[in-house]
Structure formats: structure tokens, C-alpha cells
Write an enzyme that holds these catalytic residues in place. Structure first.
Site, PDB file in Angstrom:
ATOM      1  N   ARG A 206       0.817  -1.215   0.000  1.00 19.85           N
ATOM      2  CA  ARG A 206       0.000   0.000   0.000  1.00 19.85           C
ATOM      3  C   ARG A 206       0.859   1.277   0.000  1.00 19.85           C
ATOM      4  NH1 ARG A 206      -3.078  -3.414  -1.224  1.00 19.85           N
ATOM      5  NH2 ARG A 206      -5.249  -3.652  -0.592  1.00 19.85           N
ATOM      6  N   LEU A 207       2.111   1.149  -0.412  1.00 14.72           N
ATOM      7  CA  LEU A 207       2.992   2.315  -0.549  1.00 14.72           C
ATOM      8  C   LEU A 207       2.885   2.819  -1.986  1.00 14.72           C
ATOM      9  CD1 LEU A 207       6.081   1.074   1.505  1.00 14.72           C
ATOM     10  CD2 LEU A 207       4.155   2.491   2.263  1.00 14.72           C
TER      11      LEU A 207
END
Length: 213
Positions: free
Chosen positions: A191-192
Site C-alpha cells: 500500500r505504498l
């Protein structure tokens, strides 16, 4: 509905500052060309248009992008529709392209204005005849009792204009969204996500910043 486990990781690609074009319009063109060439998108020109009514109520709908020039993004609609009424009250709008199979999103914010009538007329006459008749038959966003009534109006106009050019409705035409902000988003592992925003400056240059996901 239990949706807690409806998730997947994003590992398809990364977005880095070194590969970004300094001009967001050119960056959009590069992204669009790649998206279209991927063959994974059914409607790459489809975007969500967000408007806000006079009463402050947000509205969203999908429309189709028909052109991009040096000033902005162009689409066509009925000026008397809900979106047209919202735009008349508040010309600040937002666009959103969700290219989910590519794990990409593009957001655009800006001010919207009508294009000139001659350009609207030229585009209208280039449309398929069925689309021209459909635009003439529908008072977009107005209530109607049944679909049968709408189709009857369409067939009536088909007969009325047989062998003749279909006139462009007086309330129909194009809009141009003139951007003041772009955001390019690429889904990332853990989720970066990679997010880059372009903000229009007073000297007409664009400030580019990476945003945290």
C-alpha cells in the site's frame, strides 16, 4: 456485507519522478497512450466528472473524453442537464480516470467553460446519426413516465428528419475543463502507492511534488 478480506496487493508497476514529463498534459498523453495500447481497458476515455450544485450537493457521473488540446479536456453533453445546471452555478469541477486493471488513477481539478458553438456543431455533425437523434429526443435529466415514451419520441424524429440533416439541439454542446491540478497515482506494494501532483503556478509553470500514500 463483510468485505474486510476483499483486497489484493499492487505490484504491476512503479512511478518515479525521473520518468515524469514536466508538462502534465504530455504526462497524461503518455499514460493514455500506454493505457489504450495495453488492451486491458474497455473504455479508456471514460472518466468520472464531479460537480457541485448551487445547494452544495456533489454529483458524479461517467462521461467520455472527446479531445485534449493545449488548454484542457473536452467532452460534450446537454447544457440543460443536471451537470449543466451544476456547472452554471459552480464552474469548479473534478475529473477522475480509474484504470483499475493497470492499477492507475489520474485526477484532474480545474475550471470548466463552454467551447464555441461552431466547434460543438462540427462535432455533433460527425456523430453517428442514431446518436444525433438520441440527443435530440432526450431532455437529459428531466423526468419521463416510461421508456416507451422516449423511444416513441426517437422514432418520431427519425421519420421527421428522414433524408435531412439532424439539427443540433439548442441546449447541446461541448465543455472544456482547464486544469489547475493533476495527480498521477500508481498502486504500490505494501500500500505504498506512488503519487505525484502537479499544481499550476501563477507564472503558468507546474510545481511537481510526491505525495505520501
Amino acid at each position: 456485507m463483510k468485505l474486510h478480506d476483499e483486497r489484493r496487493d499492487y505490484e504491476r508497476a512503479q512511478l518515479r519522478r525521473a520518468v515524469l514529463n514536466d508538462d502534465p498534459f504530455k504526462q497524461f498523453a503518455d499514460c493514455f497512450s500506454a493505457a489504450k495500447a495495453s488492451g486491458l481497458l474497455v473504455d479508456p476515455t471514460a472518466f468520472t466528472l464531479a460537480t457541485v450544485s448551487r445547494e452544495g450537493q456533489p454529483h458524479q457521473r461517467i462521461v467520455l473524453l472527446k479531445d485534449v488540446d493545449t488548454e484542457g479536456f473536452i467532452f460534450y453533453t446537454n447544457y440543460a442537464s443536471q451537470k449543466g445546471q451544476d456547472i452554471e452555478a459552480n464552474p469548479q469541477v473534478a475529473m477522475h480516470f480509474a484504470w483499475l486493471p493497470l492499477e492507475q488513477q489520474i485526477r484532474v481539478e480545474g475550471r470548466i467553460e463552454k467551447i464555441d458553438q461552431a466547434s460543438s456543431e462540427a462535432y455533433f455533425q460527425s456523430r453517428p446519426r442514431a446518436s444525433q437523434l438520441g440527443a435530440l429526443a432526450s431532455a437529459q435529466s428531466s423526468p419521463i413516465a416510461t421508456r416507451d415514451e422516449l423511444e416513441a419520441r426517437y422514432h418520431q424524429l427519425t421519420e421527421e428528419y428522414e433524408g435531412q440533416p439532424v439539427p443540433m439541439p439548442k441546449t447541446w454542446g461541448g465543455y472544456r475543463i482547464k486544469p489547475s491540478l493533476f495527480e498521477f497515482w500508481q498502486g504500490g506494494k505494501f500500500r505504498l502507492h506512488d503519487r505525484f501532483i502537479y499544481r499550476l503556478q501563477e507564472d503558468t509553470s507546474w510545481l511537481i511534488e510526491r505525495l505520501q500514500p
